[in-house]
Design a protein around this motif. Structure first.
Motif, PDB file in Angstrom:
ATOM      1  N   THR A  28      70.111 -13.841  48.425  1.00  0.00           N
ATOM      2  CA  THR A  28      71.453 -12.945  48.975  1.00  0.00           C
ATOM      3  C   THR A  28      71.010 -11.452  49.134  1.00  0.00           C
ATOM      4  N   LEU A  29      71.740 -11.443  50.052  1.00  0.00           N
ATOM      5  CA  LEU A  29      72.024  -9.664  50.808  1.00  0.00           C
ATOM      6  C   LEU A  29      72.715  -8.893  50.285  1.00  0.00           C
ATOM      7  N   SER A  30      71.583  -7.925  50.710  1.00  0.00           N
ATOM      8  CA  SER A  30      72.798  -6.646  50.643  1.00  0.00           C
ATOM      9  C   SER A  30      74.009  -6.285  51.535  1.00  0.00           C
ATOM     10  N   ASN A  31      73.936  -7.174  52.999  1.00  0.00           N
ATOM     11  CA  ASN A  31      74.816  -6.507  53.794  1.00  0.00           C
ATOM     12  C   ASN A  31      73.829  -7.295  54.764  1.00  0.00           C
ATOM     13  N   ILE A  32      75.056  -7.562  56.152  1.00  0.00           N
ATOM     14  CA  ILE A  32      74.692  -8.380  56.903  1.00  0.00           C
ATOM     15  C   ILE A  32      75.226  -7.415  58.792  1.00  0.00           C
ATOM     16  N   GLN A  33      73.847  -7.161  59.577  1.00  0.00           N
ATOM     17  CA  GLN A  33      74.780  -6.371  60.085  1.00  0.00           C
ATOM     18  C   GLN A  33      74.464  -8.033  62.350  1.00  0.00           C
ATOM     19  N   TRP A  34      75.251  -7.576  62.359  1.00  0.00           N
ATOM     20  CA  TRP A  34      75.446  -8.452  64.008  1.00  0.00           C
ATOM     21  C   TRP A  34      75.325  -7.519  65.580  1.00  0.00           C
ATOM     22  N   TYR A  35      74.748  -7.769  66.317  1.00  0.00           N
ATOM     23  CA  TYR A  35      73.956  -6.958  67.653  1.00  0.00           C
ATOM     24  C   TYR A  35      74.600  -7.962  68.433  1.00  0.00           C
ATOM     25  N   LYS A  36      74.360  -7.453  69.140  1.00  0.00           N
ATOM     26  CA  LYS A  36      74.504  -8.385  70.984  1.00  0.00           C
ATOM     27  C   LYS A  36      73.834  -7.745  71.386  1.00  0.00           C
ATOM     28  N   GLN A  37      72.531  -8.559  73.176  1.00  0.00           N
ATOM     29  CA  GLN A  37      72.011  -8.488  73.174  1.00  0.00           C
ATOM     30  C   GLN A  37      72.197  -8.655  74.511  1.00  0.00           C
ATOM     31  N   ARG A  38      72.995  -8.237  75.977  1.00  0.00           N
ATOM     32  CA  ARG A  38      72.921  -8.294  76.808  1.00  0.00           C
ATOM     33  C   ARG A  38      71.244  -8.499  78.214  1.00  0.00           C
ATOM     34  N   PRO A  39      71.221  -9.462  78.829  1.00  0.00           N
ATOM     35  CA  PRO A  39      70.321  -9.455  79.543  1.00  0.00           C
ATOM     36  C   PRO A  39      69.894  -8.516  80.107  1.00  0.00           C
ATOM     37  N   GLY A  40      68.736  -8.559  79.855  1.00  0.00           N
ATOM     38  CA  GLY A  40      68.058  -6.738  80.887  1.00  0.00           C
ATOM     39  C   GLY A  40      67.753  -5.123  80.067  1.00  0.00           C
ATOM     40  N   GLY A  41      68.915  -5.730  78.667  1.00  0.00           N
ATOM     41  CA  GLY A  41      69.370  -4.860  77.770  1.00  0.00           C
ATOM     42  C   GLY A  41      68.749  -4.498  76.758  1.00  0.00           C
ATOM     43  N   HIS A  42      69.094  -3.661  75.575  1.00  0.00           N
ATOM     44  CA  HIS A  42      68.676  -3.827  73.838  1.00  0.00           C
ATOM     45  C   HIS A  42      69.715  -4.169  73.377  1.00  0.00           C
ATOM     46  N   PRO A  43      69.576  -4.562  71.957  1.00  0.00           N
ATOM     47  CA  PRO A  43      70.147  -4.647  71.009  1.00  0.00           C
ATOM     48  C   PRO A  43      71.207  -3.711  70.455  1.00  0.00           C
ATOM     49  N   VAL A  44      72.714  -3.803  70.716  1.00  0.00           N
ATOM     50  CA  VAL A  44      74.007  -3.004  70.575  1.00  0.00           C
ATOM     51  C   VAL A  44      74.693  -3.276  69.164  1.00  0.00           C
ATOM     52  N   PHE A  45      74.460  -2.053  68.812  1.00  0.00           N
ATOM     53  CA  PHE A  45      75.374  -3.096  66.956  1.00  0.00           C
ATOM     54  C   PHE A  45      76.974  -3.060  67.295  1.00  0.00           C
ATOM     55  N   LEU A  46      77.356  -3.901  66.858  1.00  0.00           N
ATOM     56  CA  LEU A  46      78.056  -4.258  66.726  1.00  0.00           C
ATOM     57  C   LEU A  46      79.360  -3.491  65.598  1.00  0.00           C
ATOM     58  N   GLN A  80      84.579 -15.275  77.536  1.00  0.00           N
ATOM     59  CA  GLN A  80      84.726 -14.344  78.667  1.00  0.00           C
ATOM     60  C   GLN A  80      83.523 -14.048  79.061  1.00  0.00           C
ATOM     61  N   THR A  81      82.834 -14.074  80.573  1.00  0.00           N
ATOM     62  CA  THR A  81      81.568 -13.593  81.204  1.00  0.00           C
ATOM     63  C   THR A  81      80.808 -12.790  80.710  1.00  0.00           C
ATOM     64  N   THR A  82      81.997 -11.843  80.488  1.00  0.00           N
ATOM     65  CA  THR A  82      81.673 -10.523  79.642  1.00  0.00           C
ATOM     66  C   THR A  82      81.063 -10.615  78.456  1.00  0.00           C
ATOM     67  N   ASP A  83      80.931 -11.471  77.519  1.00  0.00           N
ATOM     68  CA  ASP A  83      80.376 -11.671  76.412  1.00  0.00           C
ATOM     69  C   ASP A  83      78.639 -12.750  76.711  1.00  0.00           C
ATOM     70  N   VAL A  84      78.522 -13.240  77.447  1.00  0.00           N
ATOM     71  CA  VAL A  84      77.217 -13.451  78.192  1.00  0.00           C
ATOM     72  C   VAL A  84      75.728 -12.380  77.269  1.00  0.00           C
ATOM     73  N   GLY A  85      75.425 -13.006  76.734  1.00  0.00           N
ATOM     74  CA  GLY A  85      74.079 -12.007  75.985  1.00  0.00           C
ATOM     75  C   GLY A  85      73.435 -13.258  74.652  1.00  0.00           C
ATOM     76  N   THR A  86      72.342 -12.820  73.872  1.00  0.00           N
ATOM     77  CA  THR A  86      71.937 -12.478  73.411  1.00  0.00           C
ATOM     78  C   THR A  86      72.642 -11.934  71.528  1.00  0.00           C
ATOM     79  N   TYR A  87      72.700 -13.429  70.916  1.00  0.00           N
ATOM     80  CA  TYR A  87      74.145 -11.615  69.691  1.00  0.00           C
ATOM     81  C   TYR A  87      72.601 -12.823  68.301  1.00  0.00           C
ATOM     82  N   PHE A  88      72.136 -11.765  67.541  1.00  0.00           N
ATOM     83  CA  PHE A  88      71.382 -11.805  65.955  1.00  0.00           C
ATOM     84  C   PHE A  88      71.751 -10.636  65.249  1.00  0.00           C
TER      85      PHE A  88
END
Lengths: 112, 116
Positions: A28-46, A80-88
């Motif tokens: 059981t989790l306290s909370n969960i966060q989602w991040y997006k990392q564009r190619p060549g970038g760093h994980p950005v908090f969503l 959309q093509t702007t959605d490309v990336g890795t979602y953590f």
């Protein structure tokens, strides 16, 4: 210890199709966060989800936290093509140290 | 699955002391490791990219003499915060990229640093 499984690992979609990534925890989790990392970038908090059954939206993105607070999903409508990336996802357990466990990410490729 | 550990999980230190944080890939070899810093509910800020056997590549604005990175082996990278100050208090996370893999990053559990 806490384990976080994220599926799928990879996803190719045609532009305009929907996309969903899932995050599942063994505890059981306290909370969960989602991040997006564009190619060549760093994980950005969503977003962060805290409440059981919580649903939050950001434009075409819908985030959901399960009733049991053990799973979460991120859904993108009409990609959309702007959605490309890795979602953590990153899960915090209920312990005092608030240990964070990242999922392995879902790499999304959008074909124009 | 691939596991990355960090040690310590928590550290409290006095201002002016140095703190070393270890990042280990437990069951795989990682040619590249990344060090991030994170403030609450904010994005992970990439500090540096660490490649085994070579000097780390620091991001703009990150002082390399203050944040010493050593990637001595394919399974271990260390970050040393030298002469720590209260403003260095943060959450530090490492990730390791599987050697020969498809650029999949495996994150460590993070280290919370509090400098008094």
């Amino acid at each position: 210890g806490q384990q976080v499984m994220q599926i799928p690992q990879y996803q190719h979609v045609q532009e305009g199709e929907d996309f969903t990534t899932y995050c599942n925890s063994s505890t059981t989790l306290s909370n969960i966060q989602w991040y997006k990392q564009r190619p060549g970038g760093h994980p950005v908090f969503l977003i962060q989800l805290v409440k059981s059954g919580e649903v939050k939206k950001q434009k075409r993105l819908t985030f959901q936290f399960g009733e049991a607070k053990k799973n979460s999903s991120l859904h993108i409508t009409a990609t959309q093509t702007t959605d490309v990336g890795t979602y953590f996802c990153a899960a915090s357990d209920s312990g005092g140290y608030q240990k964070v466990t990242f999922g392995t990410g879902t790499k999304l490729q959008v074909i124009p | 699955g691939a596991v990355v550990s960090q040690h310590p999980s928590w550290v409290i230190c006095k201002s002016g002391t140095s703190v070393k944080i270890e990042c280990r890939s437990l069951d795989f070899q990682a040619t590249t490791m990344f060090w991030y810093r994170q403030f609450p509910k904010q994005s992970l800020m990439l500090m540096a990219t660490s490649n085994e056997g070579s000097k780390a590549t620091y991001e703009q604005g990150v002082e390399k003499d203050k944040f010493l990175i050593n990637h001595a082996s394919l399974t271990l990278s260390t970050l040393t915060v030298t002469s720590a100050h209260p403003e260095d208090s943060s959450f530090y996370i490492c990730s390791a990229e599987l050697a020969g893999g498809l650029e999949t990053q495996y994150f460590g559990p993070g280290t919370r640093l509090l400098v008094l």
